[in-house]
Design a protein around this motif. Sequence first.
Motif, PDB file in Angstrom:
ATOM      1  N   ARG A   1      -0.900   1.925 -10.015  1.00 32.26           N
ATOM      2  CA  ARG A   1       0.434   1.539  -9.526  1.00 32.26           C
ATOM      3  C   ARG A   1       0.425   0.072  -9.067  1.00 32.26           C
ATOM      4  NH1 ARG A   1       5.677   1.858  -9.755  1.00 32.26           N
ATOM      5  NH2 ARG A   1       5.627   4.120  -9.854  1.00 32.26           N
ATOM      6  N   ALA A   2      -0.599  -0.296  -8.302  1.00 31.04           N
ATOM      7  CA  ALA A   2      -0.663  -1.665  -7.772  1.00 31.04           C
ATOM      8  C   ALA A   2      -0.778  -2.683  -8.903  1.00 31.04           C
ATOM      9  CB  ALA A   2      -1.845  -1.801  -6.809  1.00 31.04           C
ATOM     10  N   VAL A   3      -1.608  -2.361  -9.879  1.00 33.81           N
ATOM     11  CA  VAL A   3      -1.823  -3.261 -11.012  1.00 33.81           C
ATOM     12  C   VAL A   3      -0.534  -3.395 -11.827  1.00 33.81           C
ATOM     13  CG1 VAL A   3      -2.980  -3.335 -13.248  1.00 33.81           C
ATOM     14  CG2 VAL A   3      -4.316  -2.921 -11.192  1.00 33.81           C
ATOM     15  N   SER A   4       0.152  -2.271 -12.019  1.00 37.05           N
ATOM     16  CA  SER A   4       1.412  -2.297 -12.772  1.00 37.05           C
ATOM     17  C   SER A   4       2.453  -3.169 -12.068  1.00 37.05           C
ATOM     18  CB  SER A   4       1.941  -0.872 -12.945  1.00 37.05           C
ATOM     19  OG  SER A   4       3.285  -0.888 -13.327  1.00 37.05           O
ATOM     20  N   ASP A   5       2.557  -3.002 -10.740  1.00 37.84           N
ATOM     21  CA  ASP A   5       3.524  -3.795  -9.976  1.00 37.84           C
ATOM     22  C   ASP A   5       3.180  -5.276 -10.035  1.00 37.84           C
ATOM     23  OD1 ASP A   5       4.853  -1.531  -9.339  1.00 37.84           O
ATOM     24  OD2 ASP A   5       4.148  -1.390  -7.268  1.00 37.84           O
TER      25      ASP A   5
ATOM     26  N   LEU B   1     -12.432  -7.959 -11.244  1.00 37.28           N
ATOM     27  CA  LEU B   1     -13.172  -7.130 -10.276  1.00 37.28           C
ATOM     28  C   LEU B   1     -12.525  -7.204  -8.905  1.00 37.28           C
ATOM     29  CD1 LEU B   1     -16.932  -7.550 -11.188  1.00 37.28           C
ATOM     30  CD2 LEU B   1     -15.661  -5.420 -10.991  1.00 37.28           C
ATOM     31  N   ASP B   2     -12.053  -8.393  -8.527  1.00 39.26           N
ATOM     32  CA  ASP B   2     -11.323  -8.521  -7.260  1.00 39.26           C
ATOM     33  C   ASP B   2     -10.079  -7.643  -7.296  1.00 39.26           C
ATOM     34  OD1 ASP B   2     -13.175 -10.350  -6.482  1.00 39.26           O
ATOM     35  OD2 ASP B   2     -11.919 -12.122  -6.825  1.00 39.26           O
ATOM     36  N   LEU B   3      -9.374  -7.706  -8.428  1.00 35.14           N
ATOM     37  CA  LEU B   3      -8.117  -6.956  -8.569  1.00 35.14           C
ATOM     38  C   LEU B   3      -8.343  -5.451  -8.421  1.00 35.14           C
ATOM     39  CD1 LEU B   3      -5.050  -7.181  -9.380  1.00 35.14           C
ATOM     40  CD2 LEU B   3      -5.781  -6.800 -11.723  1.00 35.14           C
ATOM     41  N   VAL B   4      -9.456  -4.932  -8.976  1.00 33.09           N
ATOM     42  CA  VAL B   4      -9.682  -3.486  -8.915  1.00 33.09           C
ATOM     43  C   VAL B   4     -10.522  -3.085  -7.697  1.00 33.09           C
ATOM     44  CG1 VAL B   4      -9.432  -3.206 -11.408  1.00 33.09           C
ATOM     45  CG2 VAL B   4     -11.724  -3.501 -10.433  1.00 33.09           C
TER      46      VAL B   4
END
Length: 334
Positions: free
Chosen positions: A184-188, A125-128
Amino acid sequence: MISVRELTKVYRQPARDVVALDNITLDIDDGEIHGIIGRSGAGKSTLVRCLTLLDRPTNGSVVVGSQNLTAVSDTELRNARRRIGMVFQHANLLSSRTVADNISLPLESGKKKKADRRAKAKELLDLVGLSGLEDTYPAQLSGGQRQRVGIARALAADPDVLLCDEPTSALDPATTDDILKLIRAVSDRLNLTVVVITHEMSVVKTLCDSVSLLDNGKILDFGPLSQVAANVNSDLSRALLPLPTHEAASADLVIEVVGSQDAVNIPIATKIAAEHSVTVDIAAANIETLGDARFAHYLLAIDSDTQINLTGIEATLVRNGYSIRTRAKEGVQA
Ligand SMILES: Nc1ncnc2c1ncn2[C@@H]1O[C@H](COP(=O)(O)OP(=O)(O)OP(=O)(O)O)[C@@H](O)[C@H]1O
Ligand SMILES: [Mg+2]
């Protein structure tokens, strides 16, 4: 790495067989975001289902990482599928469960303890970007927030690959932008390989490193975004760098060109006019940035009172880094 070889899917029907995928070969590198664009009925969803073997291909192979999914046992396939996160058009959350419980759903069949699953949900949840919402219910969230939860759920089992089927089709433009930035951020951050299925070129433009054009079950064009955009003769280039509505250019010679990087800075119309004693009218133009490169797409209408040197003009364009598509009136000689 995702490696698809000669993938074919035929749906046998009483009336006639439907060839939904026709001999598809495709390579996607680790950490790459690959867009698959196509019209309705092109075979996009069939491709997604065949990539995870939810649908058995009629022919061909799908290799994810080092595993050939088309050749493994059912148990191995179930494990392999856990390495592939799926994001759909609608997040399809369970309404009776909290956000945290929705996210940790893919972990319930595993050995993780409840406290660990909750910690994982909190971390995701923090990540998204939805910290603190773990105990809310899907009905209390906006569409964009629900899609963020859907992405978090897809990441719960620490996948290597994220498959997104029309992830933003149900969202407004601003929310779409946010979700694409998130993917994009999650992929990186996680070095995820991402496959995005879409019918919207804007999604490919903002998100993807490379793209395939799927039509009628076939891949008509594919490559890194910068490479396909730079080729004026590619269908994808015209879709990536559309010219604004314009009058049909009528001139002795009409040349459509695309240049990228340094070519964009050359005053190409002036140069041709000076070198070849012709008048050059830019009938339509589009200059834009894709990824980190600039592209220029021009429609050049060229006239002259004297004989036009078509070969010479084309040579000037090519020498200056432009890709060309030429239409000459009768009488203009090469
Ligand atoms: N289970 C099935 N049985 C028979 N034909 C099918 C089946 N699933 C898909 N098809 C056919 O395969 C072709 C590709 O369908 P698919 O759903 O993959 O298209 P799509 O590109 O995802 O379209 P859309 O953008 O509308 O979702 C279509 O002609 C469709 O009718
Ligand atoms: Mg579909």
